[in-house]
Write an enzyme that holds these catalytic residues in place. Structure first.
Site, PDB file in Angstrom:
ATOM      1  N   HIS A   1       7.385  -4.308 -11.098  1.00 33.23           N
ATOM      2  CA  HIS A   1       8.341  -3.205 -11.233  1.00 33.23           C
ATOM      3  C   HIS A   1       9.774  -3.711 -11.429  1.00 33.23           C
ATOM      4  O   HIS A   1      10.654  -2.932 -11.786  1.00 33.23           O
ATOM      5  CB  HIS A   1       8.274  -2.328  -9.978  1.00 33.23           C
ATOM      6  CG  HIS A   1       8.170  -0.866 -10.264  1.00 33.23           C
ATOM      7  ND1 HIS A   1       7.903  -0.336 -11.509  1.00 33.23           N
ATOM      8  CD2 HIS A   1       8.326   0.221  -9.439  1.00 33.23           C
ATOM      9  CE1 HIS A   1       7.886   0.985 -11.429  1.00 33.23           C
ATOM     10  NE2 HIS A   1       8.140   1.341 -10.196  1.00 33.23           N
TER      11      HIS A   1
ATOM     12  N   ASN B   1      13.049   5.089  -7.981  1.00 31.93           N
ATOM     13  CA  ASN B   1      12.891   6.528  -8.225  1.00 31.93           C
ATOM     14  C   ASN B   1      14.204   7.284  -8.298  1.00 31.93           C
ATOM     15  O   ASN B   1      14.224   8.450  -8.705  1.00 31.93           O
ATOM     16  CB  ASN B   1      11.996   7.153  -7.142  1.00 31.93           C
ATOM     17  CG  ASN B   1      10.564   6.646  -7.222  1.00 31.93           C
ATOM     18  OD1 ASN B   1      10.235   5.800  -8.054  1.00 31.93           O
ATOM     19  ND2 ASN B   1       9.716   7.164  -6.369  1.00 31.93           N
TER      20      ASN B   1
ATOM     21  N   ASP C   1       9.817  -1.959 -16.951  1.00 32.62           N
ATOM     22  CA  ASP C   1       8.427  -2.398 -17.005  1.00 32.62           C
ATOM     23  C   ASP C   1       7.520  -1.333 -17.599  1.00 32.62           C
ATOM     24  O   ASP C   1       7.765  -0.135 -17.464  1.00 32.62           O
ATOM     25  CB  ASP C   1       7.946  -2.741 -15.591  1.00 32.62           C
ATOM     26  CG  ASP C   1       8.078  -1.549 -14.635  1.00 32.62           C
ATOM     27  OD1 ASP C   1       7.051  -0.987 -14.211  1.00 32.62           O
ATOM     28  OD2 ASP C   1       9.230  -1.174 -14.307  1.00 32.62           O
TER      29      ASP C   1
ATOM     30  N   ASN D   1       8.779   6.355 -13.230  1.00 36.75           N
ATOM     31  CA  ASN D   1       9.619   7.155 -12.327  1.00 36.75           C
ATOM     32  C   ASN D   1      11.112   6.876 -12.484  1.00 36.75           C
ATOM     33  O   ASN D   1      11.933   7.771 -12.312  1.00 36.75           O
ATOM     34  CB  ASN D   1       9.197   6.933 -10.876  1.00 36.75           C
ATOM     35  CG  ASN D   1       7.894   7.632 -10.559  1.00 36.75           C
ATOM     36  OD1 ASN D   1       7.532   8.613 -11.190  1.00 36.75           O
ATOM     37  ND2 ASN D   1       7.173   7.118  -9.576  1.00 36.75           N
TER      38      ASN D   1
END
Length: 200
Positions: free
Chosen positions: A32, A79, A104, A125
Site C-alpha cells: 500500500h 483512507n 498502488d 480508498n
C-alpha cells in the site's frame, strides 16, 4: 532522460505530485506504500528533501522537468488522503489536472505501471477520498503494480499491508526509474507520450 533541477524553496508550486501510503515504520515497504516509495525515489533523483510538515503531509518543493513542483506524502493514513491533497490544492490554487497521484494497484503485476489522464477510483480508498473531497476525477495518475492477492478469498487489507518479497523489491526498484521518467513526461504536458511509452 530525466530533466531534474535542484532543490528550491522559493516560488509557488505549479504542480502537485502526491504519493499515497500510510505513515509509520510499521507500514514501510508494504504494498500500500508504493506511492510513498515512488515519491521518495523522485525526491532523491531531483535532490528535493521531503521533510517539511505541512498540509497534513511530509512535503518538499523543487524543480522537476522545468516545473515548480510540490512533492507530497500525506500523513493522514490512506483512507483520508483527500484531506491533505485538497488542502495543498486549495493553498496553491492547483486544479486536479495539475495534480499527479502515484498509488498502488493490485490488478497489475509487480514491475508494471499504468498511466491514466483521469478516471474512477478503481476501488482504491485513497483515490476514493481524493475524488470525493475534490469533487473531481480529473487527476492524472500513475498506478504502480503491487501484484494480485494469492487467491480470491485472501483478505484484501492483509494483502495490501503485506511486505514485498526480495524478488518483488528488486522488480520495484527497477520500476522506480520508469515511474520517475513517466512523471516527468506528465509534468511536461506530454501525458499521451507517457501512456504510449509505459502502458504495457
Amino acid at each position: 532522460m530525466a530533466i531534474f533541477g535542484r532543490f528550491s524553496s522559493g516560488g509557488a508550486a505549479e504542480y502537485l505530485v502526491v504519493g499515497l501510503g500510510n505513515p509509520g515504520r510499521e507500514y514501510e515497504n508494504t504494498r500500500h506504500n508504493a506511492g510513498f516509495m515512488a515519491v521518495d525515489h523522485l525526491a532523491a533523483r531531483a535532490g528535493i528533501p521531503v521533510q517539511r510538515i505541512r498540509f497534513k503531509s511530509l512535503c518538499g518543493t523543487g524543480q522537476i522537468a522545468g516545473r515548480q513542483v510540490l512533492l507530497l506524502k500525506p500523513t493522514t493514513y490512506m483512507n483520508l488522503s483527500g484531506q491533505a491533497v485538497q488542502e495543498a490544492m486549495a493553498f496553491y490554487k492547483i486544479p486536479p489536472e495539475r495534480t499527479l497521484i502515484l498509488f498502488d494497484d493490485i490488478s497489475l503485476d509487480v514491475g508494471r505501471i499504468r498511466i491514466r489522464r483521469k478516471g474512477s477510483d478503481g476501488g482504491h480508498n485513497g483515490m476514493k477520498n481524493i475524488i470525493y473531497l475534490s469533487g473531481s476525477d480529473a487527476f492524472p495518475r500513475v498506478k504502480i503494480g503491487v501484484g494480485q492477492k494469492p487467491h480470491p478469498d485472501y483478505d484484501l487489507a492483509k494483502w495490501v499491508l503485506s511486505r514485498f518479497t526480495a524478488g518483488e523489491q528488486k522488480l520495484l526498484r527497477e520500476e522506480m526509474d520508469r515511474i520517475a521518467d513517466a512523471a516527468e513526461l506528465v509534468l511536461a504536458g506530454r501525458i499521451d507520450e507517457a501512456m504510449n511509452r509505459y502502458n504495457g
